[in-house]
Each structure stands twice: as structure tokens, then as C-alpha cells.
Design an enzyme around this catalytic site. Structure first.
Site, short mmCIF file in Angstrom:
data_model
loop_
_atom_site.label_atom_id
_atom_site.label_comp_id
_atom_site.label_asym_id
_atom_site.label_seq_id
_atom_site.Cartn_x
_atom_site.Cartn_y
_atom_site.Cartn_z
N LYS A 100 2.92 -47.70 -9.90
CA LYS A 100 2.20 -46.40 -9.94
C LYS A 100 0.89 -46.49 -10.71
O LYS A 100 -0.05 -45.74 -10.44
CB LYS A 100 3.08 -45.31 -10.52
CG LYS A 100 3.41 -45.54 -11.97
CD LYS A 100 4.65 -44.84 -12.41
CE LYS A 100 5.25 -45.57 -13.58
NZ LYS A 100 6.40 -46.35 -13.31
N ILE A 131 13.58 -41.77 -3.96
CA ILE A 131 13.45 -40.47 -3.26
C ILE A 131 12.30 -40.53 -2.27
O ILE A 131 11.18 -40.88 -2.65
CB ILE A 131 13.14 -39.33 -4.27
CG1 ILE A 131 14.17 -39.29 -5.39
CG2 ILE A 131 13.05 -37.99 -3.56
CD1 ILE A 131 13.81 -38.33 -6.52
N LYS A 200 2.28 -40.11 -11.74
CA LYS A 200 3.03 -39.74 -10.53
C LYS A 200 2.57 -38.40 -9.97
O LYS A 200 2.39 -38.26 -8.76
CB LYS A 200 4.53 -39.72 -10.85
CG LYS A 200 5.08 -41.11 -11.19
CD LYS A 200 6.47 -41.02 -11.78
CE LYS A 200 7.07 -42.38 -12.09
NZ LYS A 200 8.29 -42.29 -12.90
N1 HSE Z 1 9.96 -45.17 -16.86
C1 HSE Z 1 10.11 -44.56 -15.59
C2 HSE Z 1 11.10 -43.41 -15.69
C3 HSE Z 1 10.56 -45.58 -14.58
O1 HSE Z 1 11.76 -43.28 -16.72
O2 HSE Z 1 11.20 -42.61 -14.77
C4 HSE Z 1 10.35 -45.21 -13.15
O3 HSE Z 1 9.02 -45.02 -12.84
#
Ligand code: HSE
Length: 418
Positions: A100, A131, A200
Site C-alpha cells: 500500500k 476483502i 488505505k
Molecule cells: N498493519 C496492518 C493492519 C496490516 O494491522 O491492518 C495490513 O495492512
């Protein structure tokens, strides 16, 4: 023949290899050509593992191999992973990544480069682990004007918030527990301060609103200041506390943040617990759609990568240049939207005087403010939920309340998710 190379054989990369071993025959049959893992580029010693026969250590072994059609980039960090994505696309290979950081920083350049080289750059696994969310937004929901996204996009902080409430723990103790279980890293900053979720939600928002959203423009408030008493008091009012990565597309531009919010317990997002993720997408035709599942983990994330590989096998020549490549979203930094806020305060009143606090809150915040009382876990901590007001109005009202007898300080505020 469709040869695949994996760059970076860590947790997710080895998961991709495992699924490719499992599914090689099935995929080859389905696509009427031999589909297989051909090389793994890594510097680790893999002797004795099923990956050893595929190991190469020189990038040229992948980039100069014409039989390799697709490169999976599962290297962590930013610079090396980004370099490898650029190099693979320039070499005319499709690229699929779960990284990401790379997508948030270079997604538009990589998408454009793929387009120019007649190959594809896909990154379903970069948001929400297993997902399906990027392809549904790009295709299934794309007739809609998407006007809002609310996501629980970080499993580590969701585990911590869930555990803090369930086991009455402090932030420090639940962090140690999350580190011991391997959910939180030794340096937990990216997760607990919201930067992981910020990347994200920036990726999802760029797709949803047809304009590039820079993750550095996402307002981030992590979970370090949430205490057990907040969960207890929020529950009194019928709310759970979740780290919400959210964005809204308005006439003035995009509002985007990662921050802990109170979520009404009647909403499905409030029931997303532990390491699970969920993403609510609000569309002009669909109304609310909720995507739920494992937001991280070896095989769940590898499954999303396989989905991208299959998409490329089905349509290697499909070309489209998403709108965010050439358009940049306008980001609204200061909003005067009216919202409700949870306000936690430190009080010097004892229980018999708490009626006075309640009436001070009503006098200042109006009779629509909801008094939540004192925390059982700490009788110097009380909280209430304000009526709708802007952030600036909230500050003025809180300053007024702070002047009242028995109010030592306004300690913490959080928005209520709508
Ligand atoms: N560190 C991230 C989380 C891992 O805890 O969601 C997945 O991107």
C-alpha cells in the site's frame, strides 16, 4: 505459457507461492495455457523450503526473462518495492502488488506507466487484505456516484480497541499484548497513529472520487489517547469506539480523516471486532454496501493477489486509465460541518454533586446533549455527547464548560460517526 515471478518471499509472498503451487493445474486448465510460478527473487537463504528451487538473487534474472509475464511485488517498505514495480512495468510485465505504501505514493505514475506499456498494474491486496474492495469499486459500483466511505482498515488498532474494552486494559498493556501476538510491530507508529489506514483510505478515495488523494493530506488522529473509560462511557450511550478511516465527497471537495469515532451499536461497523476489517461504501444507487473480512494475514492477502493474477489472465489487454491519474482531488482541511462530539472531562465533583455537572452541560450545550455520567472505572472522569455543532463551536462551548465549578479540564473529544 504464463510464467509468474514473486519479488519478496516474506509472509504474503510465500502465501502467493503456496496458492500458486495448489492451483497451478486448475489455472492452467482454466486458461488453456501453462500458468506457473517460475522464479522467486529474494536474498534470503531458503534451503529446505519448497521455495528454494525457484530462488534467484539477481533482478535481471526476472526482468530480462521474456517468459515471465507477470511480477508479484510483495516486498515491504517503499523505495525498493517501488523501484521493482517501475522496473517490471518498463520491462513490459504486468505487476500485481500488496504494497500500500507504493500504491499510495506512486499509484498514479505506475498506473500510467502500465497503460503506456500495454500491461496492467493491479493492487487489490493493498487495501483490506482478502476483502474484495478495489475491483468492486472500480467495476461493480462504478455506475454510482460514491459519496462516502467509512472503513475499519487497520486490524491491529481494531484488535487493540476491542481488547481494551473487553479486558479493561490500558493502551500500553493492550499494545504489549498486540505485539506479543504479532499483530503490532515493535515500532507501532504506522498502525496506532493511523498512517497505515491513511494510505488505505487515500487509495480508495482516489478511485471513488475520480481524483488523486495524497495520503499526506489525510488528517490522522490515532488511538493513543483512547482510554478504557471512553469505551465504558460510550457503551452507556449505546456506542462502540472504532478507528474510522473515512472520506466524504462534497461540493467543496473531499473531507478525509483517520480518527477514533463513536459508532452506534446498531450499525454493522460497530460489530467488526478484533483484527477484522470492514468498509462501508455509500453510493448514489446502491445506498450502503458493506465489505467485511480479514484485512491482513498470509493467505487472505495472497488470495487477493491471486484475484488480480486471474483478472490479468482473463483480460491481459484490458486498458483503462482511471480518472485519478490525471485529476487531483481538492481536499478540505478545515470543515464547518455540524457534527456530534463525545466529550470526556475530568471533574472534581463527587457523585452527590454530579447533578450540577449535568445541568452545566445542559445549560451550555443545550438539552439535546446526552449526559453519559461518570465512569465506574474512574469516578473523576465523566462524559457527554454534544448536539450537532462545528468543531469551532465545540471549542467555544468546551472552553465555557471548563470554567464551571467542578470541571477540572476537558480531557478528550471524539466525533460520533453518522
Ligand atoms: N498493519 C496492518 C493492519 C496490516 O494491522 O491492518 C495490513 O495492512
Amino acid at each position: 505459457m504464463f510464467n509468474i515471478a514473486i519479488l519478496g518471499c516474506g509472509v504474503v509472498g510465500s502465501g502467493v507461492a503456496d496458492i500458486l503451487f495448489d492451483k497451478q493445474e486448475e489455472l492452467s486448465k482454466r486458461f488453456n495455457q501453462e500458468v506457473k510460478l517460475s522464479k522467486i527473487l529474494d536474498i534470503k537463504n531458503m534451503d529446505g523450503t519448497p521455495y528454494a528451487p525457484y530462488l534467484v538473487t539477481e533482478p535481471a534474472d526476472v526482468f530480462e526473462d521474456d517468459s515471465i509475464k507477470l511480477v508479484v511485488v510483495t516486498i515491504g517498505g517503499l523505495d525498493l518495492a517501488a523501484d521493482r514495480c517501475f522496473a517490471a512495468l518498463k520491462a513490459g510485465k504486468h505487476v500485481v502488488t500488496s504494497n500500500k505504501a507504493v500504491v499510495a505514493a506512486y499509484g498514479r505514475e505506475l498506473t500510467k506507466l502500465a497503460y503506456e506499456n500495454n500491461v496492467r498494474f493491479l493492487y487489490e491486496a493493498s487495501v483490506g487484505g482478502g476483502i474484495p474492495i478495489i475491483r468492486p469499486m472500480n467495476i461493480c459500483l462504478s455506475a454510482n456516484d460514491i459519496y462516502e466511505i467509512q472503513g475499519i482498515l487497520n486490524g491491529t488498532t481494531n484488535y487493540m480497541l476491542t481488547g481494551m474494552y473487553k479486558d479493561k486494559m490500558s493502551f500500553d498493556d493492550i499494545l504489549k499484548d498486540a505485539q506479543a501476538k504479532g499483530y503490532a510491530e515493535a515500532d507501532p507508529t504506522a498502525d496506532v497513529d493511523g498512517f497505515d489506514a491513511a494510505r488505505k483510505i487515500a487509495i480508495l478515495s482516489s478511485i471513488a472520487y475520480n481524483g488523486f488523494v495524497d495520503f499526506e493530506d489525510v488528517k490522522c488522529i490515532g488511538i493513543r489517547d483512547v482510554i478504557y473509560a471512553d469505551h465504558e462511557l460510550a457503551a452507556t450511550g449505546g456506542y462502540a469506539i472504532k478507528l474510522i478511516a473515512g472520506s466524504k465527497n462534497t461540493e467543496k471537495g473531499v473531507r478525509i480523516s483517520v480518527e477514533p469515532k463513536l459508532v452506534d451499536k446498531s450499525r454493522m461497523l460497530a460489530a467488526v471486532n478484533s483484527v477484522y476489517n470492514a468498509i462501508l461504501v455509500r453510493g448514489s444507487y446502491t445506498g450502503d454496501s458493506l465489505f467485511y473480512g480479514q484485512g491482513a494475514g498470509k493467505l487472505a492477502t495472497a488470495s487477493a493477489i491471486l484475484g488480480d493474477i486471474i483478472e490479468i489472465l482473463e483480460a491481459p489487454d484490458r486498458q483503462n486509465l482511471p480518472a485519478f491519474v490525471d485529476n487531483t482531488a481538492v481536499i478540505i482541511k478545515d470543515s464547518d460541518d455540524k457534527e456530534r462530539f463525545y466529550v470526556r472531562l475530568k471533574s472534581t465533583f463527587n457523585d452527590t454533586e454530579s447533578e450540577e455537572l449535568k445541568s452545566d452541560i445542559t445549560n451550555i450545550f443545550g438539552n439535546k446533549a446526552v449526559y453519559l455520567g461518570y465512569a465506574l472505572s474512574d469516578n473523576t472522569t465523566a462524559a457527554f455527547i454534544s448536539d450537532y455543532c462545528s468543531e469551532a463551536e465545540l471549542k467555544v462551548l468546551c472552553d465555557k464548560l471548563a470554567q464551571c465549578d467542578g470541571v477540572e479540564s476537558i480531557a478528550y473529544t471524539m466525533r460520533v460517526a453518522e
